[in-house]
Write a protein that holds these residues in place. Structure first.
Motif, PDB file in Angstrom:
ATOM      1  N   PHE A 189       0.872  -1.270  -0.080  1.00 45.85           N
ATOM      2  CA  PHE A 189       0.044   0.080  -0.028  1.00 45.85           C
ATOM      3  C   PHE A 189       1.053   1.184  -0.068  1.00 45.85           C
ATOM      4  O   PHE A 189       0.587   2.187  -0.638  1.00 45.85           O
ATOM      5  N   CYS A 190       1.876   1.323   1.047  1.00 47.38           N
ATOM      6  CA  CYS A 190       2.659   2.556   0.993  1.00 47.38           C
ATOM      7  C   CYS A 190       3.433   2.563  -0.116  1.00 47.38           C
ATOM      8  O   CYS A 190       3.748   3.830  -0.719  1.00 47.38           O
ATOM      9  N   GLU A 193       0.815   3.773  -2.980  1.00 49.86           N
ATOM     10  CA  GLU A 193       0.104   4.982  -2.749  1.00 49.86           C
ATOM     11  C   GLU A 193       0.638   6.162  -1.817  1.00 49.86           C
ATOM     12  O   GLU A 193       0.263   7.247  -1.854  1.00 49.86           O
ATOM     13  N   ARG A 196       1.178   9.590  -3.495  1.00 51.61           N
ATOM     14  CA  ARG A 196      -0.136  10.054  -4.277  1.00 51.61           C
ATOM     15  C   ARG A 196      -0.798  10.612  -2.951  1.00 51.61           C
ATOM     16  O   ARG A 196      -0.715  10.277  -1.760  1.00 51.61           O
ATOM     17  N   LEU A 198      -3.437  11.243  -0.392  1.00 55.37           N
ATOM     18  CA  LEU A 198      -4.363  10.446   0.137  1.00 55.37           C
ATOM     19  C   LEU A 198      -5.279  11.264   0.888  1.00 55.37           C
ATOM     20  O   LEU A 198      -5.143  12.192   1.676  1.00 55.37           O
ATOM     21  N   TYR A 199      -6.819  10.930   0.952  1.00 57.46           N
ATOM     22  CA  TYR A 199      -7.672  12.060   1.165  1.00 57.46           C
ATOM     23  C   TYR A 199      -8.621  11.306   2.424  1.00 57.46           C
ATOM     24  O   TYR A 199      -8.950  10.383   2.422  1.00 57.46           O
ATOM     25  N   CYS A 209      -8.519   6.708  -1.703  1.00 57.98           N
ATOM     26  CA  CYS A 209      -7.493   6.653  -2.764  1.00 57.98           C
ATOM     27  C   CYS A 209      -8.232   6.989  -3.964  1.00 57.98           C
ATOM     28  O   CYS A 209      -8.835   6.221  -4.637  1.00 57.98           O
ATOM     29  N   GLU A 211      -8.831  10.019  -7.532  1.00 60.85           N
ATOM     30  CA  GLU A 211      -8.531  11.093  -8.304  1.00 60.85           C
ATOM     31  C   GLU A 211      -9.635  11.567  -8.847  1.00 60.85           C
ATOM     32  O   GLU A 211     -10.788  11.074  -9.294  1.00 60.85           O
ATOM     33  N   ASP A 221      -9.374   2.837  -4.145  1.00 57.18           N
ATOM     34  CA  ASP A 221      -9.482   2.123  -2.715  1.00 57.18           C
ATOM     35  C   ASP A 221     -10.047   2.763  -1.577  1.00 57.18           C
ATOM     36  O   ASP A 221     -10.143   4.176  -1.660  1.00 57.18           O
ATOM     37  N   ARG A 287      -5.604  -0.985  -6.992  1.00 53.04           N
ATOM     38  CA  ARG A 287      -4.209  -0.403  -7.278  1.00 53.04           C
ATOM     39  C   ARG A 287      -3.299  -0.725  -6.006  1.00 53.04           C
ATOM     40  O   ARG A 287      -2.078  -0.674  -6.141  1.00 53.04           O
ATOM     41  N   SER A 288      -3.591  -0.152  -4.971  1.00 56.82           N
ATOM     42  CA  SER A 288      -3.048  -0.050  -3.821  1.00 56.82           C
ATOM     43  C   SER A 288      -2.384  -1.592  -3.550  1.00 56.82           C
ATOM     44  O   SER A 288      -1.386  -1.499  -2.641  1.00 56.82           O
TER      45      SER A 288
END
Length: 291
Positions: A189-190, A193, A196, A198-199, A209, A211, A221, A287-288
């Protein structure tokens, strides 16, 4: 020439680590920055990966790594072996080194895992070793939302509180899907992601995760102890959203009429070896979690 055999962690051997990352950076330029990002977030490649390395005159020429990925597949907890970082220096290719290393990797993994996964743009490299391709899907839905309140903020990992928050949610997360989801995993994950945005929505205690492209939301994710509805996420985005694309099975999002479409994520194919209970289902490995 000698073969360096597996070791659970090489974080204590900086010399070995440097040799490996010299190799990786040559084959995958820029990858070193991503590994450093994971290191800063407290989830390093060195601590998570079992390395299999072929040396030539003390130079690392071939590497295959193995990570453990705790997953939920069709509602069942499974620890999957993730094959990653597969590379050989160009001047040492076509000498059988990759075959030698991957065969040792498989001997190691067959004693530990019923399932192996990897993602690759070159599936032909892996089919001779029992890996098979699985079709993946994205999920799309039309939406009609006006600008809503701003309920997300971007996490700041220079702040120890935000870093602690990330680790807490990764350790306690519920799978984003009962078909294919990930639990209690940090390193992949790290790596994927951590560089990028992270919200974080504080009232939902949720990391997204995602966009946003014009009025299109791409959701990759969700990291939370409880998965909320898609509407609750969109209600916290301060702009109009007209279309949503979801890159994981969305059955927990309570989102209504979602359509599935076959999709090749970032030009990579998901491959598995051994049992995979979700085979034939419509899903995507987030993706993560891709390695």
């Amino acid at each position: 020439m000698n073969q360096y055999r597996f070791k659970r962690s090489f974080s204590a051997d900086s010399n070995l680590s440097n040799k490996l990352f010299d190799l990786v950076e040559v084959v995958f330029p820029g990858l070193g920055e991503l590994t450093e990002c994971g290191r800063k977030l407290g989830a390093s490649w060195e601590d998570a990966s079992t390395p299999f390395i072929r040396f030539h005159d003390d130079i690392a020429v071939t590497h295959v790594g193995v990570l453990e990925i705790p997953m939920q597949i069709m509602g069942q907890a499974v620890t999957v072996g993730g094959v990653h970082g597969v590379c050989t220096r160009s001047e040492f290719r076509r000498r059988g080194y990759y075959r030698e290393v991957i065969e040792e990797v498989l001997q190691y993994c067959d004693k530990r895992y019923q399932t192996l996964v990897l993602t690759t743009p070159n599936p032909d490299f892996y089919t001779p070793f029992g890996f098979r391709k699985l079709e993946e899907y994205v999920f799309k839905i039309r939406w009609d939302s006006q600008s809503s309140r701003d309920g997300f903020r971007i996490l700041n990992f220079d702040d120890a509180k935000d870093l602690k928050l990330l680790h807490r949610l990764l350790e306690t997360r519920t799978p984003v899907s009962n078909i294919v989801g990930v639990v209690k995993e940090k390193a992949v994950f790290c790596f994927n992601e951590g560089s990028r945005p992270l919200y974080y929505a504080e009232d939902l205690d949720l990391i997204a995760c995602m966009e946003i492209e014009d009025t299109k939301l791409h959701l990759f994710d969700i990291v939370a102890t409880q998965i909320c509805s898609l509407k609750e996420i969109i209600d916290r985005i301060p702009q109009t959203i007209e279309e949503v694309t979801i890159y994981f099975s969305p059955e927990l999002l309570d989102a209504g009429d979602i359509r599935a479409f076959p999709h090749l994520f970032d030009e990579t194919v998901l491959m598995v070896r051994g049992k995979f209970a979700a085979e034939g289902e419509k899903f995507m490995l987030p993706r993560s979690a891709r390695c």
